[in-house]
Design an enzyme around this catalytic site. Sequence first.
Site, PDB file in Angstrom:
ATOM      1  CG  MET A  53      -0.184   0.236   2.536  1.00  0.00           C
ATOM      2  SD  MET A  53      -1.277   0.654   3.931  1.00  0.00           S
ATOM      3  CE  MET A  53      -1.807   2.307   3.492  1.00  0.00           C
ATOM      4  CE1 TYR A  54       3.197   1.361   4.582  1.00  0.00           C
ATOM      5  CE2 TYR A  54       5.403   0.497   4.264  1.00  0.00           C
ATOM      6  CZ  TYR A  54       4.298   0.693   5.070  1.00  0.00           C
ATOM      7  OH  TYR A  54       4.304   0.223   6.366  1.00  0.00           O
ATOM      8  CB  SER A  55       3.819   5.370  -2.874  1.00  0.00           C
ATOM      9  OG  SER A  55       4.349   6.328  -1.991  1.00  0.00           O
TER      10      SER A  55
END
Length: 340
Positions: A53-55
């Site tokens: 989910m990071y960026s």
Amino acid sequence: MEYRDFGRTGVRVSRLALGAMMFGSWGASYDDSAKIARRAFDAGINFVDTADMYSQGESEEFVGRILAEAGNRDEIVLATKFHNQMGEGLNRSGNSRRWIVQEVENSLRRLRTDRIDLYQVHRPDPATDIDETLGALTDLVRAGKILYIGTSTFPAHEIVEAQWTAERRGRERFVGEQPPYSILARGIETDVLPTVRKYGMGVLTWSPLAGGWLTGRYRKGAVPESRRAQVMPERYDMSIEGNRQKLDAADALAQVADEAGLSLVEMALAWNVTHPAVTSAIIGPRTLDHLEGQLTAADLTLGADVLDRIDAIVPPGTTLNDADGGWRPPALADAALRRR
């Protein structure tokens, strides 16, 4: 750099882990991310943590490209996570077999690797039976696509349930937990840390600087303006009593650090990895300067006098603001779930 056993896996990891949450559109450009990673590797960090989910996948893409260019994939213990919504559409999140077997392939592609060393469940999913999740992860371990499995921000009772389920159903067991832990958020000392020690699990802590509160920037009379206050007001809005308590504590802790000849960042990180249950603490620098200010904590040991003064400011087992606990059961937020 000190290296420690990650639980009972036999894998040795650095005392500080490089968190890649700020790699990508949430923080650093690719060039800056690569500089941060190369410096971390040069300092002896061999543990890298990211999440799908990071960026929205860009962090994993950056990490994969960095490792490919560095040519050190075999030396790095690579961890990522799944659970949160990825893009639009139904069934693109959660802990179901359907989503896990799809998303692991996406992560492998973004990371440019044939296996993930530690694949972690980013949060509990009350809608999914833990055996469903363990069954899918077990198949992926046996297929060689992931080597070990772990959890993140799981309460103690769910860690125990997962261990029992794995034993009774012949599943792979979770070998690590990634909980929120800082001097301002010590709640896991009451149950999570004793539980993971009982089961011989490794512990990779997130937010050891309490989301910025322990960087030295938060002092009485000088609270910085922050976009975080708009995005996560429950953790930064100074009208909330718990956040005012955090400010008082951060101010007092900065004095302790100063008198000990340390920066608050150094003291907070060294404190974090002092607990015998903690294997590594994740540092998540957005700039090279941030990284340099954190690496100095790698070889520090705090004396009993400093630890006692910290305990006097924030007693063991205390989380000053419950919002910093990382995850709350849905029934605490939805009244309908408490009154049926």
